[in-house]
Design an enzyme around this catalytic site. Structure first.
Site, PDB file in Angstrom:
ATOM      1  N   ASP A  72     -37.632 -19.755  15.754  1.00  0.00           N
ATOM      2  CA  ASP A  72     -37.051 -19.412  15.008  1.00  0.00           C
ATOM      3  C   ASP A  72     -37.522 -18.839  12.825  1.00  0.00           C
ATOM      4  O   ASP A  72     -37.621 -17.785  12.565  1.00  0.00           O
ATOM      5  CB  ASP A  72     -35.170 -19.541  14.761  1.00  0.00           C
ATOM      6  CG  ASP A  72     -34.514 -19.554  13.712  1.00  0.00           C
ATOM      7  OD1 ASP A  72     -34.077 -18.550  13.849  1.00  0.00           O
ATOM      8  OD2 ASP A  72     -34.372 -19.870  12.878  1.00  0.00           O
ATOM      9  N   ALA A 104     -21.803  -3.202  14.872  1.00  0.00           N
ATOM     10  CA  ALA A 104     -22.231  -3.281  15.861  1.00  0.00           C
ATOM     11  C   ALA A 104     -22.534  -5.154  16.718  1.00  0.00           C
ATOM     12  O   ALA A 104     -23.338  -5.179  15.878  1.00  0.00           O
ATOM     13  CB  ALA A 104     -23.667  -3.008  16.583  1.00  0.00           C
ATOM     14  N   GLY A 105     -21.709  -5.695  16.989  1.00  0.00           N
ATOM     15  CA  GLY A 105     -21.500  -6.746  16.969  1.00  0.00           C
ATOM     16  C   GLY A 105     -20.251  -7.675  16.848  1.00  0.00           C
ATOM     17  O   GLY A 105     -20.747  -7.673  15.000  1.00  0.00           O
ATOM     18  N   GLY A 147     -19.491 -11.129  17.216  1.00  0.00           N
ATOM     19  CA  GLY A 147     -19.452 -12.322  17.146  1.00  0.00           C
ATOM     20  C   GLY A 147     -18.733 -13.088  16.129  1.00  0.00           C
ATOM     21  O   GLY A 147     -18.627 -12.696  15.391  1.00  0.00           O
ATOM     22  N   LYS A 175     -33.590 -11.665  12.551  1.00  0.00           N
ATOM     23  CA  LYS A 175     -34.934 -11.932  12.405  1.00  0.00           C
ATOM     24  C   LYS A 175     -35.900 -11.001  13.241  1.00  0.00           C
ATOM     25  O   LYS A 175     -37.121 -10.614  12.841  1.00  0.00           O
ATOM     26  CB  LYS A 175     -35.068 -13.322  11.593  1.00  0.00           C
ATOM     27  CG  LYS A 175     -34.486 -13.974  12.771  1.00  0.00           C
ATOM     28  CD  LYS A 175     -33.406 -14.701  12.276  1.00  0.00           C
ATOM     29  CE  LYS A 175     -33.255 -16.098  13.469  1.00  0.00           C
ATOM     30  NZ  LYS A 175     -32.276 -16.379  13.426  1.00  0.00           N
ATOM     31  N   LYS A 233     -38.847 -15.473   9.920  1.00  0.00           N
ATOM     32  CA  LYS A 233     -38.267 -15.607   8.821  1.00  0.00           C
ATOM     33  C   LYS A 233     -39.530 -15.970   7.928  1.00  0.00           C
ATOM     34  O   LYS A 233     -39.648 -14.866   7.165  1.00  0.00           O
ATOM     35  CB  LYS A 233     -37.900 -17.235   8.710  1.00  0.00           C
ATOM     36  CG  LYS A 233     -35.881 -16.447   9.100  1.00  0.00           C
ATOM     37  CD  LYS A 233     -35.508 -18.213   9.262  1.00  0.00           C
ATOM     38  CE  LYS A 233     -34.049 -18.255  10.494  1.00  0.00           C
ATOM     39  NZ  LYS A 233     -32.914 -18.795   9.978  1.00  0.00           N
ATOM     40  N   GLY A 249     -17.025 -10.829  12.849  1.00  0.00           N
ATOM     41  CA  GLY A 249     -16.728 -11.456  12.256  1.00  0.00           C
ATOM     42  C   GLY A 249     -16.040 -12.221  10.844  1.00  0.00           C
ATOM     43  O   GLY A 249     -15.293 -11.750  10.663  1.00  0.00           O
ATOM     44  N   GLU A 302     -28.412 -24.304  20.362  1.00  0.00           N
ATOM     45  CA  GLU A 302     -27.596 -23.282  21.483  1.00  0.00           C
ATOM     46  C   GLU A 302     -28.141 -24.269  22.135  1.00  0.00           C
ATOM     47  O   GLU A 302     -28.536 -24.614  22.824  1.00  0.00           O
ATOM     48  CB  GLU A 302     -28.917 -22.099  22.003  1.00  0.00           C
ATOM     49  CG  GLU A 302     -28.123 -21.252  20.434  1.00  0.00           C
ATOM     50  CD  GLU A 302     -27.429 -20.513  20.138  1.00  0.00           C
ATOM     51  OE1 GLU A 302     -26.892 -20.258  21.524  1.00  0.00           O
ATOM     52  OE2 GLU A 302     -27.546 -19.836  19.283  1.00  0.00           O
TER      53      GLU A 302
END
Length: 428
Positions: free
Chosen positions: A202, A10-11, A13, A106, A206, A17, A191
């Site tokens: 973020d 699933a996914g 991106g 995460k 973690k 890839g 981003e």
């Protein structure tokens, strides 16, 4: 012939890839190490027709990502992201169906890890998330397996590559935060909305995962005190360098009778410490065990290659039948430890003020520190800037954090201050 491990992905991106390319390029080697081939049989993403640089026509396409859990597969790999929504639905459904689940998410593990670990144990299924922390660095495996015999007293480190890139770039070139952030965004390190990175969220995700594995406690993301780097100036980095330090955003966790301490905060790191020499978008984690001593894990913390490597390493473990409790011990054994009060934690501190260029300002700051019981080790004042303000930086002797907070509270609303003070802890 040994049956392959069948994967639903699933996914698609950057990391998705990367997983496909890695299995294509190293497939024969991976099969030898895993004892069986690992094959993707179904995929799902938002856009079926997007050019991803890999051939996905050989895989069954599933429009509804959450339906992957009902496919005839052994493991579901989730690379969609997000703490809730389709990712969480897919995780719950896959584990309920007894399928292994591998994720790089995460946020989901930090928020829902305990629930998912319980579901995995109930179903006898694997739940693995090496790629969720520090990209390709095998820090979760290192703590969960390599250091399993140790009592870990503290785990800390550089957990966000974007922030470390920005800080080390500011350090090397003497540029201010906003300018370097814009460059990081142009280069793809940050981003378009960098809030999760630069405000420490973020890294907090973690850190809560690492703390749970290191200390045998339930994941407690809500108890992480997080602040980021958006208020760090080039002048702070230059001042730190003059004092023999480098500025790094660190996640720090320890535990004891007073509870579980977790904090993400910019620190002054002594130049002699290994973390001071971690530059660019690199991650590094330090764990201190009572028998193994200090362990340092360092490497690429993001990117398609490193993160895909961690995902496939989890798949190899599952193919071998090597998996146990997600957080290193059964979920029922994880302690529900409350948050520690940081007020009595003692240490040296760096506090920077922007003040009006007038007589009596230094005396006002010194008096506030004195009245709160904080001793000043050094005080540095720099010349006036274009707006007429002056930067004053102090380094304290060792003091309880509550006292430093009281001193800053005494100065709140002072007409002498022209901006919010910046408080950074000094890593000892």
């Amino acid at each position: 012939m040994t049956q392959p491990l069948r994967i639903a992905l699933a996914g698609l991106g950057t990391v998705g890839g990367g997983v496909i390319r890695l299995l294509d390029e190293n497939g024969a080697l991976i099969a030898r190490r895993a004892g069986r081939p690992i094959e993707i049989v179904a995929v799902s993403a938002r856009d079926r027709n997007k050019d991803r640089g890999v051939d996905i026509s050989r895989f069954a396409w599933v429009d509804d990502t959450t339906a992957l859990a009902s496919r005839d597969v052994d493991v579901v790999v989730e690379l969609v992201g997000g703490s809730d929504g389709p990712a969480l639905t897919l995780a719950r459904s896959a584990l309920a169906a007894g399928k292994g689940f591998v994720t790089a998410n995460k946020a989901m593990i930090a928020h829902h890890g305990l629930e998912l670990a319980e579901a995995a144990e109930k179903a006898g299924a694997a739940l693995k998330f090496e790629a969720a922390v520090a990209g390709g660095i095998p820090v979760i495996k290192g703590l969960r397996e390599g250091a399993a015999a140790n009592e870990i007293s503290r785990v800390y480190g550089i957990l966000n590559g974007t922030c470390n890139f920005i800080l080390s770039k500011m350090e090397a070139e003497g540029r201010d935060f906003a300018e370097v952030l814009a460059e990081a965004q142009a280069l793809g390190y940050a981003e378009a909305d960098p809030t999760f990175d630069i405000d420490g969220i973020d890294a907090a995700h973690k850190l809560s995962i690492l703390a749970s594995i290191a200390f045998g406690t339930q994941p407690a993301f809500a108890d992480v005190a997080a602040s980021g780097i958006r208020h760090v100036l080039a002048a702070d980095i230059a001042e730190a360098a003059a004092l023999g330090y480098r500025v790094r955003l660190l996640g720090v966790a320890d535990h004891g009778a007073g509870g579980l301490f977790q904090r993400v905060h910019p620190h002054l790191v002594p130049i002699s410490h290994p973390l001071a020499h971690v530059t660019g978008a690199t991650n590094a984690v330090v764990a201190e065990g009572n028998y193994v001593g200090r362990l340092l894990f360092q490497g690429a913390g993001a990117g398609d290659g490193p993160t895909a490597s961690a995902v496939v390493a989890d798949l190899i473990d599952i193919a071998r039948g090597e998996f146990g409790p997600a957080f290193a011990m059964p979920s029922s054994a994880l302690l529900a430890q409350g948050a520690a009060d940081s007020g009595e934690r003692r240490g040296r501190n760096y506090v920077r003020f922007a003040v009006a260029d007038k007589v009596g300002v230094l005396a006002e700051i010194a008096a506030a520190m004195r009245d709160a019981g904080v001793s000043i080790e050094s005080l540095i004042q720099r010349g006036a800037s274009g707006d007429g303000s002056v930067l004053v930086a102090i380094v304290t002797h060792e003091a309880p954090e509550r006292a430093v907070a009281q001193a800053l509270e005494r100065l709140r609303g002072s007409q002498s201050l022209t901006g919010q003070p910046l408080w950074m802890h000094i890593l000892e």
